[in-house]
Design an enzyme around this catalytic site. Structure first.
Site, PDB file in Angstrom:
ATOM      1  N   GLY A 177      31.622  37.183  -4.736  1.00 39.77           N
ATOM      2  CA  GLY A 177      32.913  37.864  -4.699  1.00 39.77           C
ATOM      3  C   GLY A 177      32.885  39.303  -4.219  1.00 39.77           C
ATOM      4  CG  ASP A 299      28.030  40.494   4.432  1.00 42.16           C
ATOM      5  OD1 ASP A 299      27.696  40.524   3.233  1.00 42.16           O
ATOM      6  OD2 ASP A 299      28.530  39.484   4.979  1.00 42.16           O
TER       7      ASP A 299
HETATM    8 CA    CA Z   1      28.114  39.258   1.468  1.00 40.22          CA
END
Ligand code: CA
Length: 677
Positions: A177, A299
């Site tokens: 999340g 990320d």
């Molecule tokens: Ca991620």
């Protein structure tokens, strides 16, 4: 040939003392997470006889990412929406199914498809984590729930896609999340009754509330922005746990911070995001951590497989953990202490860092990568290697992994980003229309390969290319074999020593999950789930190559298997015939294009060309007439299409509709006059 036979004998001798692995009892094959089996009935000499024994359709066109667990002649696997299946391993007959009935309207908060990576098994119970944050224990024989706990706050954007990990008498589960803004943690529960034993947060909370531990206090000093905890801070541990009972340690990786961009977070290393961590299994206390991407902006979750291997490095036997990180570097750490031993790039074309400091293990960032200016960087957020498990073969000493080479992303941090709990919080500026997209289009296409990597020398030994970027998880066996499926639907076997392709089977749809192997009544089987989706599948960027969306299934192979696979048709063969032909306002269509590629493409495909989910260019008149009710009233929420009422206005929905119609017309066959209006 003689050389190969000699190599094979050497491998066999090396692993003969290992467990024969007749069942596949834990996610990684054994506690070491090596995805390795000592079985060798199926080997480089006999593999040509390998054939399909049975297959079962799993009733989904979404991604299937589960590692099957096999015990006493029963296969336990998970499908879409956290559904659990138990199959008779010999016949394929369904023994039971369990559907946790995840509310479909939560779909907006599942970044990367409605996937699940499998169950854990312990003492007569089957454990599954559900997309809505529950951990459920099922009776192994009947599939009936024994206990269930809500492991997350249902009001927040948490989800679970990982398989639970059994560590002694506890069952441990993380969550996902970070992309939306939550505070990551793993929790250990008593395996018998679901009582919480401990919880370890991966990031600190509001300092005014006090810290849970010294580790949290230390981590808080690495967050430099104002009110950084309001986003939850991220660090979701969403995959990749393993357990060393001798050291009493659980190893796992943490995800990105919320927001993605360091410049929007106010700088700092943001501990413990993008880290490999070890906590004590009995208490949940931090033992050590190693941050693979300090102050991550891209990320680069550190949630890939963490393999335990005992390797002789510089003359000394070391208990190590190995990880091929999203960020493009292969890490070797001492698993007792977390000491950094080595790192090297396992893909070419990394542009965010020039290397890793050989003393500290800290990446050497290229100048300016952490600032807020638009830039193109490789690897893109799906990484040089994502969650798809890698394998380690103790005989060859090699790691086998699906590498993604030359992937690119245009990063444009939104300088006006503000945390909003109702939506994603990546912090990307969706209005950017500068020249960087054209730059990416002019660059070489990314590609995918199965890579055999020597973790001691930190160098490639062989590579086997394939026509898609995304390869699935890997299985290595004492038969001198490496098995791997991939996004074009091919399940292939290679010789482990040199990568010679030996066998292939067309599974009819793309494969992401790793195969497993086991014996039933003395016969060795290989099993894999085939089902294309996940973030790469749903985004359907043109660069993914000749991927094969379709109906998902489980396939079981053995020597002399002679079943024929019947593949039901999927998708559209012909170009769309537009349901509505209207003259569009080009400005509205343009606004719709930006909105679509900002809000819709992560499920319905870039430029409205979809893979596993509905391709909106083929939308019917009825769908187009109900567009506003679908997007703003949630009229298809029960089918997994969430309402966007907190995110989009009616005017914006109208623009998206105009764009979808325009895309249908652009890519269509000429429509008959009767359909014009
Ligand atoms: Ca991620």
């Amino acid at each position: 040939m003689r050389k190969q036979a000699a190599a094979f004998t050497a491998i066999f001798l090396t692993v003969a003392g290992a467990a024969t692995g007749e069942d596949w009892l834990v996610h990684g094959g054994t506690q070491t997470n090596q995805l390795f089996s000592a079985l060798n009935q199926i080997n480089e000499q006999t593999i040509s006889r390998l054939g399909l024994v049975w297959s079962r359709e799993l009733g989904t066109s979404r991604g299937l990412e589960a590692t099957p667990i096999v015990a006493d002649g029963v296969i336990y696997a998970t499908g879409s929406w956290s559904v659990v299946f138990a199959f008779d391993a010999k016949t394929g007959k369904t023994k039971w199914t369990y559907d946790p009935r995840v509310p479909r309207e939560r779909a907006y908060f599942f970044c990367c498809d409605v996937v699940n990576r499998g169950v854990a098994l312990h003492n007569g119970k089957v454990y599954v984590g559900t997309l809505d944050g529950r951990l459920v224990a099922l009776d192994q024989r009947s599939g009936t729930p024994v206990w269930s706990v809500q492991t997350t706050d249902p009001a927040k954007a948490y989800s679970i896609t990982a398989a639970p990990l059994v560590a002694g008498d506890k069952v441990v589960i993380g969550n996902a999340g970070s992309e939306y803004g939550v505070r990551g943690y793993i929790t250990a529960y008593d395996a018998e009754n679901g009582r919480q034993v401990w919880r370890f947060y991966t990031v600190p909370g509001d300092p005014k509330q006090g810290f849970e531990s010294k580790a949290m206090e230390m981590a808080a000093a690495t967050w430099h922005g104002k009110d950084w905890w309001r986003t939850g801070a991220g660090g979701s541990p969403w995959e990749g746990m393993s357990y060393d009972p001798d050291l009493d340690l659980i190893f796992f990786g943490s995800g990105n911070a919320s927001t993605w961009y360091r410049s929007l977070r106010g700088g700092g290393d943001s501990l413990f995001t993008a880290c490999i961590l070890a906590v004590k299994a009995t208490t949940g206390e931090l033992a050590w951590y190693f941050q693979t991407t300090p102050g991550d902006s891209f990320d680069y979750d550190a949630t890939q497989t963490i393999v335990q291997a005992d390797l002789t490095i510089k003359g000394r036997l070391r208990k190590t953990v190995l990880q091929a990180n999203k960020n493009g570097f292969f890490y070797v750490l001492d698993r007792q202490t977390g000491e950094f031993l080595s790192a090297a790039p396992f893909v070419s074309g990394i542009t965010w860092a020039s290397g890793v400091d050989p003393q500290t293990g800290r990446p050497i960032e290229m100048p300016g990568v952490g600032d807020a200016s638009p830039k193109v960087l490789s690897p893109e957020p799906n990484g040089a290697h994502n969650w798809n498990p890698m394998a380690f073969h103790p005989g060859t000493g090699l790691v086998y992994l699906p590498e993604r080479i030359g992937t690119q992303m245009v990063h444009v941090p939104d300088r006006n980003w503000k945390y909003n709990a109702a939506r994603d919080n990546l912090g990307i500026d969706g209005t950017y229309e500068g020249p960087l997209y054209a730059k990416v289009a002019s660059m070489a296409q990314p590609r995918g390969e199965l890579l055999a990597w020597d973790p001691i020398a930190q160098k490639a030994v062989w590579r086997a290319g394939y026509p898609v970027v995304d390869g699935g998880g890997v299985l290595a066996t004492a038969g001198n074999l490496v098995f791997q499926g991939r996004a074009d639907g091919i399940l292939a076997a290679y010789r482990a020593t040199d990568g010679e392709p030996l066998w292939r089977f067309d599974a009819g749809t793309g494969i992401m999950a790793p195969p497993v192997t086991y014996t039933v009544a003395g016969v060795q089987y290989v099993t894999v789930l085939a089902g294309w989706g996940g973030s790469s599948g749903l985004m359907n960027m043109p660069s993914v190559g000749a991927v094969k969306p379709g109906w998902g299934r489980i396939l079981v192979f053995a020597m002399d298997g002679n079943s024929r696979l019947k593949v039901p048709p999927f998708g559209h063969k012909d170009p769309p015939v537009p349901a509505i032909i209207i003259k569009q306002n080009p400005q509205t269509v343009h606004e719709g294009a930006l909105l679509f590629n900002g809000h819709c493409f992560s499920c319905h495909g870039l430029n409205a060309v979809a893979g596993p989910l509905p391709d909106l260019r083929y939308a019917t008149t009825q769908t187009l007439d109900s567009f506003e009710s679908i997007l703003l009233s949630g009229s298809l929420a029960s089918e997994g299409m969430p309402s966007f009422s907190k995110i989009l206005s009616a005017k914006e929905v109208e623009a998206i509709r105009a764009y979808v119609i325009a895309r249908s017309q652009e890519t269509a066959k000429p429509a008959p006059a009767s359909q014009r209006r």
